[in-house]
Design an enzyme around this catalytic site. Structure first.
Site, PDB file in Angstrom:
ATOM      1  N   ARG A  55       0.852  -1.185   0.000  1.00  0.00           N
ATOM      2  CA  ARG A  55       0.000   0.000   0.000  1.00  0.00           C
ATOM      3  C   ARG A  55       0.886   1.232   0.000  1.00  0.00           C
ATOM      4  NH1 ARG A  55       2.203   2.331   3.589  1.00  0.00           N
ATOM      5  NH2 ARG A  55       0.511   3.831   3.638  1.00  0.00           N
ATOM      6  N   GLY A  56       0.229   2.377  -0.217  1.00  0.00           N
ATOM      7  CA  GLY A  56       0.951   3.614  -0.469  1.00  0.00           C
ATOM      8  C   GLY A  56       0.998   3.816  -1.972  1.00  0.00           C
ATOM      9  N   ALA A  57       0.594   5.006  -2.414  1.00  0.00           N
ATOM     10  CA  ALA A  57       0.389   5.219  -3.852  1.00  0.00           C
ATOM     11  C   ALA A  57       1.592   4.825  -4.714  1.00  0.00           C
ATOM     12  CB  ALA A  57      -0.010   6.670  -4.107  1.00  0.00           C
ATOM     13  N   GLN A 211      -2.132   2.570  10.078  1.00  0.00           N
ATOM     14  CA  GLN A 211      -0.850   2.640   9.377  1.00  0.00           C
ATOM     15  C   GLN A 211       0.137   3.579  10.058  1.00  0.00           C
ATOM     16  OE1 GLN A 211      -3.852   2.960   7.650  1.00  0.00           O
ATOM     17  NE2 GLN A 211      -3.644   2.156   5.580  1.00  0.00           N
ATOM     18  N   ASP A 252      -2.978  10.239  -2.309  1.00  0.00           N
ATOM     19  CA  ASP A 252      -3.203   9.200  -3.302  1.00  0.00           C
ATOM     20  C   ASP A 252      -3.661   9.760  -4.638  1.00  0.00           C
ATOM     21  OD1 ASP A 252      -3.328   6.172  -1.972  1.00  0.00           O
ATOM     22  OD2 ASP A 252      -3.530   7.805  -0.541  1.00  0.00           O
ATOM     23  N   ASN A 262      -6.388  11.722   0.496  1.00  0.00           N
ATOM     24  CA  ASN A 262      -5.412  10.969   1.285  1.00  0.00           C
ATOM     25  C   ASN A 262      -6.174  10.122   2.296  1.00  0.00           C
ATOM     26  OD1 ASN A 262      -2.638  10.328   1.921  1.00  0.00           O
ATOM     27  ND2 ASN A 262      -2.894  11.484   3.804  1.00  0.00           N
ATOM     28  N   LYS A 263      -5.441   9.339   3.060  1.00  0.00           N
ATOM     29  CA  LYS A 263      -6.053   8.437   4.028  1.00  0.00           C
ATOM     30  C   LYS A 263      -7.057   9.168   4.916  1.00  0.00           C
ATOM     31  CE  LYS A 263      -5.513   4.826   4.227  1.00  0.00           C
ATOM     32  NZ  LYS A 263      -6.326   3.765   3.598  1.00  0.00           N
TER      33      LYS A 263
END
Length: 363
Positions: A55-57, A211, A252, A262-263
């Site tokens: 995960r993470g763009a 996260q 993202d 974003n998250k």
């Protein structure tokens, strides 16, 4: 442990040397277990992206690029049209794993462009070129984000005190290939000779997937940076106390007008920062800037499983059976709340569409 040694330990995404499988750290097991897993099938690659094993763009983009290269290498057809048709099916399948992170589509589209551009070279050559293109996607340097962010930290350091930094979710090396985005200024600071005690990073835990707790605090603590973890709903009192000088977050997807997805929880941090007068920076590789999306209202928001809220992290279920659960994975921070968007090409400030165009983004 040096910064370089730490980076080597936590390489997020790579292809095995014999190109037999995609090799990733299973981030769902961190911080308790550092385990690498090998992905071989389209279902395994799709599941790893969907279930946040990777995960993470930027890391999602690298995983998708390697994944499609691996899958394309197994396509039996040796005639271009048949090969390309099967390639498109695999690409569309991987693209269905997560809807919000634009890097997923950016990487897959870039891989498709490589297929089309090399049509005349034959299928065997295309298969080799796809692995090379995936390597380039993984290795492209976003160090520039860290350098620009470090410049902001140096300005604050002139005041002669420990710099308080707040971040949300994980936009570190685990989310990318090396420096991260929102953590890049901290890692550059270490490379420039700062001690871990020159700065104090506060990590939002980032409910419900944690996260910030599991990944960012794990990264920064192991890198030797003074790190404190707090619950998301403690950010306001932390800012009011005067302990936060600057905020760096990842993203993202960024719309043309500067709205940034974003998250979940990021927009709340931005609203608080505006109230307390704290600069709020979005760290965005240019690959996350979607000039075809005019505003944040057009960004699709992924909805995730209720059990992430009600039972995922508990020995016993922590909510009534049958309760309705609202669990969006992302929110959109309005551009008016953002002090600046830091890309590897330069700092962008409002009006963001003009700033992006000035850097050649979207041309």
């Amino acid at each position: 442990m040096t910064v370089e040694e730490f980076f080597d330990q936590v390489i997020t995404v790579r292809m095995r040397e014999d190109r037999s499988s995609l090799d990733i750290i299973d981030q769902t097991l961190l911080p308790g277990t550092i385990k690498r897993i090998h992905l071989n099938t389209k279902e395994e690659i799709w599941e790893a992206i969907k279930k946040l094993r990777v995960r993470g763009a930027p890391a999602i983009g690298a995983a998708a690029a390697y994944g499609i290269a691996l899958l394309a290498s197994g396509i039996a057809e040796d005639q271009y049209d048949a090969f390309y048709s099967r390639f498109k099916e695999l690409k569309d399948y991987l693209a269905s794993s997560r809807p919000t992170a634009v890097n997923l589509f950016w990487a897959l589209n870039r891989m498709e462009a490589a297929v089309i551009a090399n049509k005349e070279r034959g299928v065997a050559a295309i298969k080799e070129l796809l692995f090379e293109e995936a390597d380039r996607i993984r290795e492209e340097d976003i160090r520039g984000i860290g350098e620009i962010g470090f410049g902001l930290l140096k300005e604050l350091k002139k005041e002669g005190k420990e710099i308080g930094i707040l971040t949300h979710c994980n936009a570190g090396t685990l989310a990318t290939a090396k420096y991260g985005t929102a953590t890049a200024p901290m890692y550059i600071a270490l490379e420039k000779g700062w001690a871990g005690t020159d700065m104090h990073v506060y990590c939002d835990e980032t409910r419900p997937l944690l996260q910030g707790a599991r990944l960012t605090s794990f990264e920064l603590n192991n890198a030797g940076i003074t790190t404190t973890l707090q619950c998301d709903n403690m950010a306001s009192i932390l800012m009011k106390s005067g302990k936060i000088d600057i905020i760096f977050v990842g993203c993202d997807r960024v719309a043309r007008n500067g709205d940034a997805a974003n998250k979940i929880g990021t927009s709340g941090v931005a609203i608080l920062a505006k109230h307390y007068g704290i600069p709020f920076y979005v760290c965005a590789p240019t690959s996350t800037i979607d000039m075809d999306t005019l505003t944040g209202d057009q960004i699709p928001i992924e909805m995730r499983s209720p059990d992430e809220v009600t039972e995922m992290w508990y020995k016993e279920r922590m909510a009534p059976e049958g309760i309705n659960v609202y669990n969006p994975a992302f929110d959109v921070t309005d551009h008016s709340l953002i002090t600046g968007i830091i890309t590897e090409k330069g700092m962008c400030r409002a009006p963001y569409d003009k700033a992006f165009e000035a850097l050649g983004i979207g041309r």
